[in-house]
Design an enzyme around this catalytic site. Structure first.
Site, mmCIF file in Angstrom:
data_model
loop_
_atom_site.group_PDB
_atom_site.id
_atom_site.type_symbol
_atom_site.label_atom_id
_atom_site.label_comp_id
_atom_site.label_asym_id
_atom_site.label_seq_id
_atom_site.Cartn_x
_atom_site.Cartn_y
_atom_site.Cartn_z
ATOM 1 N N GLN A 123 3.518 -8.952 1.377
ATOM 2 C CA GLN A 123 4.531 -7.807 1.774
ATOM 3 C C GLN A 123 3.829 -7.142 2.832
ATOM 4 O OE1 GLN A 123 5.598 -5.664 -1.415
ATOM 5 N NE2 GLN A 123 7.314 -4.543 -0.258
ATOM 6 N N GLU A 241 11.300 -5.495 -6.581
ATOM 7 C CA GLU A 241 9.760 -5.000 -6.752
ATOM 8 C C GLU A 241 9.752 -3.959 -7.942
ATOM 9 O OE1 GLU A 241 8.366 -3.479 -2.868
ATOM 10 O OE2 GLU A 241 6.111 -3.131 -3.861
HETATM 11 C C1 LIG Z 1 -2.982 -2.732 -6.059
HETATM 12 C C2 LIG Z 1 -2.051 -2.321 -4.899
HETATM 13 C C3 LIG Z 1 -1.333 -3.335 -4.228
HETATM 14 C C4 LIG Z 1 -0.440 -2.944 -3.223
HETATM 15 N N1 LIG Z 1 0.056 -4.174 -2.229
HETATM 16 C C5 LIG Z 1 0.725 -3.731 -1.491
HETATM 17 C C6 LIG Z 1 1.464 -4.820 -0.740
HETATM 18 O O1 LIG Z 1 1.122 -5.947 -0.995
HETATM 19 N N2 LIG Z 1 2.101 -4.464 0.418
HETATM 20 C C7 LIG Z 1 2.285 -3.311 0.830
HETATM 21 O O2 LIG Z 1 2.882 -2.757 1.905
HETATM 22 N N3 LIG Z 1 1.678 -2.100 0.222
HETATM 23 C C8 LIG Z 1 0.952 -2.447 -0.738
HETATM 24 N N4 LIG Z 1 0.308 -1.326 -1.536
HETATM 25 C C9 LIG Z 1 0.432 0.170 -1.118
HETATM 26 C C10 LIG Z 1 1.359 1.021 -1.780
HETATM 27 O O3 LIG Z 1 2.843 0.569 -1.829
HETATM 28 C C11 LIG Z 1 0.843 2.172 -1.459
HETATM 29 O O4 LIG Z 1 -0.261 2.539 -2.011
HETATM 30 C C12 LIG Z 1 2.091 3.367 -1.869
HETATM 31 O O5 LIG Z 1 3.164 3.188 -1.524
HETATM 32 C C13 LIG Z 1 1.344 4.782 -1.993
HETATM 33 O O6 LIG Z 1 1.133 5.211 -0.624
HETATM 34 P P1 LIG Z 1 -0.463 5.774 -0.216
HETATM 35 O O7 LIG Z 1 -1.297 4.730 -0.695
HETATM 36 O O8 LIG Z 1 -0.645 5.642 1.289
HETATM 37 O O9 LIG Z 1 -0.373 6.943 -0.736
HETATM 38 P P2 LIG Z 1 0.039 8.382 -0.168
HETATM 39 O O10 LIG Z 1 1.631 8.131 0.095
HETATM 40 O O11 LIG Z 1 -0.772 8.848 0.461
HETATM 41 O O12 LIG Z 1 0.062 9.162 -1.518
HETATM 42 C C14 LIG Z 1 -1.116 9.801 -1.930
HETATM 43 C C15 LIG Z 1 -0.814 10.515 -3.387
HETATM 44 O O13 LIG Z 1 0.125 11.712 -2.817
HETATM 45 C C16 LIG Z 1 1.202 11.565 -3.792
HETATM 46 N N5 LIG Z 1 2.506 11.974 -2.897
HETATM 47 C C17 LIG Z 1 2.822 11.577 -1.778
HETATM 48 N N6 LIG Z 1 4.035 11.897 -1.426
HETATM 49 C C18 LIG Z 1 4.603 12.836 -2.501
HETATM 50 C C19 LIG Z 1 5.612 13.589 -2.604
HETATM 51 N N7 LIG Z 1 6.612 13.624 -1.651
HETATM 52 N N8 LIG Z 1 5.766 14.097 -3.583
HETATM 53 C C20 LIG Z 1 4.712 14.271 -4.632
HETATM 54 N N9 LIG Z 1 3.504 13.553 -4.633
HETATM 55 C C21 LIG Z 1 3.482 12.980 -3.502
HETATM 56 C C22 LIG Z 1 1.501 10.276 -4.279
HETATM 57 O O14 LIG Z 1 2.091 10.252 -5.556
HETATM 58 C C23 LIG Z 1 -0.255 9.991 -4.394
HETATM 59 O O15 LIG Z 1 -0.524 10.291 -5.563
HETATM 60 C C24 LIG Z 1 -0.598 -1.604 -2.670
HETATM 61 C C25 LIG Z 1 -1.079 -0.837 -3.305
HETATM 62 C C26 LIG Z 1 -1.920 -0.957 -4.329
HETATM 63 C C27 LIG Z 1 -2.695 0.004 -5.465
#
Ligand SMILES: Cc1cc2nc3c(=O)[nH]c(=O)nc-3n(C[C@H](O)[C@H](O)[C@H](O)COP(=O)(O)OP(=O)(O)OC[C@H]3O[C@@H](n4cnc5c(N)ncnc54)[C@H](O)[C@@H]3O)c2cc1C
Length: 381
Positions: A123, A241
């Protein structure tokens, strides 16, 4: 443990009867990820030969008919018979459902390969600057002849470096079109212009990847859903999902918990208390997801309430793996055995459950604002 009450003849019986013969491809977490992927493919191939992986997928797409309940029953039966969950199940649930609903032609072409253990999918949604705020993604798709050219970068793509196909969400609208200008594409990861670099996780495995796309050509019939309608497809897919992913994880955790209870020294009050907390949360998760599986089977469109499944999942993963650490504290901290290493890797992976598929803080906001009707965060206080 409350059952699903679904009629899926022979699934449990077949797995138990063939348990010994399937041990050479049991995808449990005691080997390397590469080894587990190879085992997962072989496991699916053998289940497919027995007609089991097709349960819950329509016959016109190479399935055996039935609904999400049949798939859920299969995942439950796999773990109950002592097998690990095959690695391809996550992407199958997320992307298989999207292909079925939004491009059945692609589903009938590619689903049979995955169900037969001959392919892996991934994905491609998240980007370095777009995770929780997915609508800000920048990977761009522009029309080219009969198809499209995609340029950009994805990150955290689970199993990206081993996958054959990737569901890539890209911008087809203006740069500031947010969720209105997105489209989902079915991208061949072996196409010219694709580079996939594996990323090492805290578990010590290359579980996810960065995917670079440089003018990658995608034919018009590989668009999933309407052009500029990718947000709707993504929201549709999130039901699976969050709901079906949580179901298959609860199946895995039930098997972890029953092994743990066998090893529990009941005079160890701290460990017993950790197990009880994990069990309580897991029971709630199963009840919740059972309802979700049944609603999906009935064709209900799930709304923001599916975030509750995701919140319960994150919380339960933490509690169950904390219980593993409490029961096997010595082994967990100092032993080099494959089992201890696997338990540590599972503990680290459990910490990701409050991040992947929608971070816990964001899910809580969704429940507060869109399920409970509380004021938006900025308007509070
Ligand atoms: C093991 C693993 C597998 C994954 N596999 C996939 C995959 O196959 N394909 C894919 O596309 N993605 C994948 N991901 C990515 C995952 O979808 C993202 O990590 C997730 O959507 C969070 O985005 P970010 O890491 O950019 O964190 P951010 O969005 O930058 O968030 C960082 C922190 O800020 C907080 N935060 C952000 N916005 C807000 C808000 N509005 N209010 C309060 N708190 C907030 C979050 O809760 C988090 O604690 C994977 C992640 C992991 C850990």
């Amino acid at each position: 443990m409350v059952s699903l009450d679904v009629d899926a003849p022979n699934v449990r019986e077949w797995l138990i009867a063939h348990s010994d013969a399937l041990q050479d491809c049991n995808p449990r977490r005691t080997d390397t990820l590469d080894e587990r992927i190879s085992r997962s493919l072989e496991f699916f191939a053998r289940l497919d030969a027995a007609g089991l992986t097709g349960w819950g997928w329509p016959a016109e797409s190479g399935g055996r008919g039935g609904s999400t309940e049949h798939r859920a029953e299969l995942y439950d039966a796999i773990t109950a018979a002592g097998f690990g969950m095959p690695e391809q199940v996550g992407a199958l649930e997320v992307l298989g459902s999207a292909l079925m609903a939004h491009n059945p032609g692609l589903a009938s072409r590619y689903l049979p390969e995955l169900l037969a253990g001959r392919a892996l999918w991934c994905q491609g949604f998240s980007e370095p600057e777009a995770g929780s705020d997915l609508a800000s993604l920048r990977t761009k798709a522009v029309p080219d002849g009969d198809g499209w050219r995609i340029t950009g970068q994805k990150v955290w793509t689970s199993l990206g470096h081993r996958s054959d196909w990737c569901g890539v969400l890209a911008r087809t609208g203006a740069p500031d079109s947010r969720h209105r200008g997105l489209t989902l594409f079915w991208v061949d990861l072996k196409a010219p212009g694709v580079e996939v670099r594996p990323l090492l996780t805290l578990t010590g495995e290359e579980e996810f990847s960065e995917v670079f796309l440089d003018g990658v050509y995608v034919p018009a019939d590989h668009v999933v859903g309407p052009v500029d309608g990718g947000w709707g497809v993504a929201m549709d897919l999130l039901q699976y999902e969050r709901g079906m992913w949580a179901w298959q994880r609860q199946a895995i955790m039930h098997s972890t918990l029953s092994e743990l209870i066998r090893d529990l020294d009941e005079s160890d009050v701290l460990a017993a208390s950790a197990v009880a907390e994990g069990y309580t949360s897991l029971a709630a998760l199963r009840m919740r997801c059972r309802e979700t599986v049944k609603r999906l089977a009935a064709g209900d469109l799930l709304g923001p309430e599916v975030s509750i499944d995701k919140i319960l999942l994150g919380q339960t993963e933490h509690l169950i793996h904390d219980a593993v650490r409490a029961v096997r504290v010595q082994d967990f901290a100092v032993t080099d055995s494959a089992e201890a290493a696997a338990a540590r890797a599972e503990w680290f992976y459990s910490r990701a459950a409050t991040v992947y598929g929608g971070a816990a803080e964001v899910q809580k906001n969704i429940v507060a604002e869109r399920v409970l009707g509380l004021p938006r965060e900025a308007a509070r206080g």
